[in-house]
Design an enzyme around this catalytic site. Structure first.
Site, PDB file in Angstrom:
ATOM      1  N   GLU A 129     -23.870   6.883   3.882  1.00 39.11           N
ATOM      2  CA  GLU A 129     -22.421   6.823   4.134  1.00 39.11           C
ATOM      3  C   GLU A 129     -22.081   7.679   5.347  1.00 39.11           C
ATOM      4  O   GLU A 129     -22.916   8.471   5.820  1.00 39.11           O
ATOM      5  CB  GLU A 129     -21.658   7.285   2.889  1.00 39.11           C
ATOM      6  CG  GLU A 129     -21.874   6.339   1.718  1.00 39.11           C
ATOM      7  CD  GLU A 129     -21.096   6.721   0.467  1.00 39.11           C
ATOM      8  OE1 GLU A 129     -20.265   7.623   0.524  1.00 39.11           O
ATOM      9  OE2 GLU A 129     -21.362   6.097  -0.566  1.00 39.11           O
ATOM     10  N   HIS A 244      -8.816   7.550   3.694  1.00 38.39           N
ATOM     11  CA  HIS A 244     -10.006   6.702   3.792  1.00 38.39           C
ATOM     12  C   HIS A 244      -9.715   5.610   4.804  1.00 38.39           C
ATOM     13  O   HIS A 244      -8.660   4.970   4.744  1.00 38.39           O
ATOM     14  CB  HIS A 244     -10.342   6.093   2.423  1.00 38.39           C
ATOM     15  CG  HIS A 244     -11.734   5.551   2.352  1.00 38.39           C
ATOM     16  ND1 HIS A 244     -12.116   4.413   3.023  1.00 38.39           N
ATOM     17  CD2 HIS A 244     -12.836   6.000   1.720  1.00 38.39           C
ATOM     18  CE1 HIS A 244     -13.406   4.186   2.795  1.00 38.39           C
ATOM     19  NE2 HIS A 244     -13.865   5.146   1.996  1.00 38.39           N
ATOM     20  N   ARG A 286     -15.497  10.665   8.122  1.00 35.13           N
ATOM     21  CA  ARG A 286     -14.330   9.875   7.728  1.00 35.13           C
ATOM     22  C   ARG A 286     -13.070  10.186   8.531  1.00 35.13           C
ATOM     23  O   ARG A 286     -12.288   9.308   8.845  1.00 35.13           O
ATOM     24  CB  ARG A 286     -14.096  10.163   6.248  1.00 35.13           C
ATOM     25  CG  ARG A 286     -13.238   9.210   5.562  1.00 35.13           C
ATOM     26  CD  ARG A 286     -13.295   9.479   4.089  1.00 35.13           C
ATOM     27  NE  ARG A 286     -14.495   8.957   3.471  1.00 35.13           N
ATOM     28  CZ  ARG A 286     -14.831   9.165   2.200  1.00 35.13           C
ATOM     29  NH1 ARG A 286     -14.057   9.901   1.438  1.00 35.13           N
ATOM     30  NH2 ARG A 286     -15.923   8.652   1.705  1.00 35.13           N
ATOM     31  N   HIS A 345      -6.560   9.316   0.232  1.00 42.92           N
ATOM     32  CA  HIS A 345      -7.737   9.161  -0.618  1.00 42.92           C
ATOM     33  C   HIS A 345      -8.101  10.425  -1.372  1.00 42.92           C
ATOM     34  O   HIS A 345      -8.467  10.366  -2.548  1.00 42.92           O
ATOM     35  CB  HIS A 345      -8.902   8.723   0.275  1.00 42.92           C
ATOM     36  CG  HIS A 345     -10.181   8.445  -0.445  1.00 42.92           C
ATOM     37  ND1 HIS A 345     -10.279   7.474  -1.425  1.00 42.92           N
ATOM     38  CD2 HIS A 345     -11.425   8.985  -0.315  1.00 42.92           C
ATOM     39  CE1 HIS A 345     -11.535   7.436  -1.872  1.00 42.92           C
ATOM     40  NE2 HIS A 345     -12.235   8.355  -1.230  1.00 42.92           N
ATOM     41  N   ARG A 380     -13.735  16.242   3.761  1.00 37.44           N
ATOM     42  CA  ARG A 380     -14.848  16.127   2.817  1.00 37.44           C
ATOM     43  C   ARG A 380     -15.876  15.106   3.287  1.00 37.44           C
ATOM     44  O   ARG A 380     -15.525  14.008   3.740  1.00 37.44           O
ATOM     45  CB  ARG A 380     -14.308  15.700   1.440  1.00 37.44           C
ATOM     46  CG  ARG A 380     -15.406  15.418   0.436  1.00 37.44           C
ATOM     47  CD  ARG A 380     -14.842  15.110  -0.922  1.00 37.44           C
ATOM     48  NE  ARG A 380     -14.056  13.896  -0.958  1.00 37.44           N
ATOM     49  CZ  ARG A 380     -14.564  12.666  -1.044  1.00 37.44           C
ATOM     50  NH1 ARG A 380     -15.869  12.482  -1.062  1.00 37.44           N
ATOM     51  NH2 ARG A 380     -13.759  11.631  -1.104  1.00 37.44           N
TER      52      ARG A 380
HETATM   53  C1  SIN Z   1     -16.464   5.367  -0.535  1.00 37.07           C
HETATM   54  O1  SIN Z   1     -17.215   4.774  -1.284  1.00 37.07           O
HETATM   55  O2  SIN Z   1     -16.262   5.023   0.622  1.00 37.07           O
HETATM   56  C2  SIN Z   1     -15.738   6.561  -1.051  1.00 37.07           C
HETATM   57  C3  SIN Z   1     -16.656   7.595  -1.474  1.00 37.07           C
HETATM   58  C4  SIN Z   1     -16.025   8.928  -1.322  1.00 37.07           C
HETATM   59  O3  SIN Z   1     -14.804   9.045  -1.326  1.00 37.07           O
HETATM   60  O4  SIN Z   1     -16.767   9.893  -1.138  1.00 37.07           O
END
Ligand code: SIN
Length: 555
Positions: A129, A244, A286, A345, A380
């Site tokens: 991610e 997000h 993010r 988010h 985060r």
């Molecule tokens: C996601 O799956 O994009 C969200 C996971 C997260 O908020 O860490």
């Protein structure tokens, strides 16, 4: 047994039924000798923000546990990625704890029955991610990890005989002789009940409902943070609301927006602008991706950009829950690019706690999204949230079992009482004092004698007003003017609903609105004081990051 009977002589009263609260309860009940533990949740115990979490749990597991490609991972690399995403405001000691203890917490969850996705050899599969240098996220059902975590913990809590009370709303903390001595609840029959406990742990999640567009469920109204603020516990970093970047911009506007997990970008999904061009590194942290998406949207005629999942092999079979929700929203992922826009988010800040989750109010503990443990800093890292709840809930319980009763100067609390924070290696703090006076023409904080101004509309009108003010003024991009406009609206609502230590409860909706206004006011105070851009806090009037602002704002 009536809930009130089951709630007497409690050692550990947990407020909130998500990953943090249930992890604490399961550990406390499983200990020998165990703690008499109760979990009180405002909704059904298995319907928390945790349930909605997608990506997974980031942890550096051992070679033989995972389907590992050719790279090797390390705890140091997880630490470095977390610190980098946090944009200079993480507490290094807290991050060490997170990444060091995380793998063991993941194994424990699996031993309680959590089914993480496995590869052909039977080992856990890892996803990559944004902000992670390598794939290190265990997941379940593709992107349905939160539901599996919640299912596992509820089952474990029930098996261990933990008292679970549902649909009770936590109104305020009971503070006696400088100690948290319990919580006042509003029961479903409208009565208020004081529940006393030797220790109280808040795991009430975040405050996504501050905004009209959020990935959070309706319960995320900042209740724990608001109660802590009213009780005088230190709260920090709340200007860092994480947006997000890829929430589906389609379907019903009510309820949480469908989150399109970062794991999709890890598997090859691409962000495209109005002209169909790629415009950002999809695997950047993010905050960077969300700001870039927001800027594209601002300069385009549409309210969204596109997520092109055509390059994700087997999208529908690997992410079945996502594919279904996208189709339910009227979009065909096999034929179309998916319209996406940022959505509120995650609250990176919260109630400040030492490395064991102890807050500045003795007897009050905190874990998960409600906490400011220092692991997230200004932004985060993906999939560190479930992890944080598991790690710090476990530490809180171990500390209680060991007899700890008040906070230590560790983690983000190290600098709080230190005359020279830099000497103790911690990030310095600055105290913010929020205006508690009523704006002109409005009745001030409630006292039992003060006449109360009637809201001009319904509670939902006020909530919508607050959410709009937050979206317009305190969104992904903000400036002095927008923050001041938002403050004007929020102050009026805050004083309407009363900010005294014990309001007269008139129902859950108004109590939630009171909490939202309390937290909104703290977010705005932090955002106004932070005259720079850093992590999830972007000021168009102060676009640079300033060394002089490498500090934590505490309220
Ligand atoms: C996601 O799956 O994009 C969200 C996971 C997260 O908020 O860490």
């Amino acid at each position: 047994m009536q809930p009130a009977d089951a709630l007497s002589n409690i050692d550990l009263l947990v407020v909130g039924g998500g990953v943090a609260g249930l992890s604490a309860a399961v550990r406390a009940a499983a200990a020998e000798p165990g703690l008499r533990t109760a979990v009180v949740a405002k909704a059904a115990a298995d319907y928390s923000a945790t349930w909605w979490a997608q990506g997974g749990v980031a942890a550096v597991l051992a070679e033989g546990e995972v389907e590992r490609p050719s790279f090797t991972d390390s705890v140091e690399s997880h630490l470095t990625d977390t610190l980098k995403a946090g944009a200079g405001l993480c507490d290094g000691e807290a991050v060490q704890v997170l990444v060091g203890e995380g793998p063991q917490r993941v194994r424990e969850l699996a031993s309680h029955g959590a089914n993480f996705d496995r590869g052909p050899s039977g080992r856990w599969l890892l996803a990559r991610e944004g902000g992670h240098s390598v794939a290190r996220v265990v997941h379940s059902g593709g992107a349905a990890t939160g539901a599996e975590v919640e299912r596992t913990l509820v089952a474990a809590a029930v098996a261990l005989g933990v008292t679970l009370v549902e649909n009770w709303f936590a109104v305020d903390l009971i503070v006696r002789a400088g100690r948290c001595a319990g919580v006042t609840f509003l029961a479903p029959d409208g009565t208020t009940v004081d529940v006393e406990a030797r220790h109280v742990l808040l795991g009430t999640g975040g405050a996504g409902q501050l905004y009209p567009v959020t990935t959070n469920p309706l319960q995320s109204t900042g209740d724990g943070i608001a109660m802590a603020l009213r009780a005088g516990a230190a709260v920090g970093d709340v200007e860092f609301v994480q947006f997000h970047p890829t929430a589906l911009h389609a379907g019903s506007p009510d309820g949480p927006r469908v989150l399109l997990s970062e794991a999709l970008r890890g598997e090859g999904a691409i962000l495209r602008d109005e002209a169909g061009e790629r415009f950002v590194d999809e695997m950047a942290p993010r905050d960077i991706v969300a700001a870039s998406v927001a800027e594209r949207i601002r300069s385009s005629a549409r309210g969204h950009v596109w997520l092109d999942v055509s390059g994700v092999p087997g999208f529908s079979s690997r992410f079945p829950s996502l594919a279904e929700r996208v189709r339910q929203a009227g979009v065909d992922p096999d034929r179309e690019w998916l319209p996406v826009a940022p959505a509120a988010h995650y609250m990176c800040g919260g109630v400040m706690a030492d490395l064991d989750g102890a807050t500045t109010l003795p007897g009050l503990w905190v874990a998960g999204e409600t906490a400011c443990s220092g692991v997230h800093g200004a932004n985060r890292l993906a999939s560190n949230s479930l992890l944080e709840g598991m790690v710090f809930a476990a530490r809180a319980v171990e500390a209680i079992l060991a007899g700890k009763s008040s906070p230590d100067p560790t983690g983000v609390l190290r600098a709080l009482n230190s005359p020279a924070p830099n000497d103790c290696g911690a990030i310095g703090v600055e105290r913010l004092h929020r205006n508690v006076e009523a704006p002109p023409g409005h009745v001030g904080p409630q006292s039992s004698k003060a006449p109360r101004e009637r809201p001009s509309g319904t509670v939902s009108d006020d909530r919508r007003r607050l959410q709009k003010a937050m979206a317009d003024g305190v969104g992904v991009l903000r400036d002095a003017g927008s923050l001041s406009d938002a403050a004007g609206v929020v102050d009026v609502i805050r004083h309407r609903y009363g900010c005294g230590p014990r309001d007269d409860p008139s129902g859950v909706a108004s109590l939630e609105t009171r909490n939202l206004a309390e937290v909104a006011s703290a977010v705005i105070a932090g955002a106004r004081a932070r005259t720079e851009s850093r992590g999830g806090h972007r000021r168009s009037d102060f676009p640079s990051t300033l060394d002089a602002m490498s500090c934590r704002f505490v309220q």
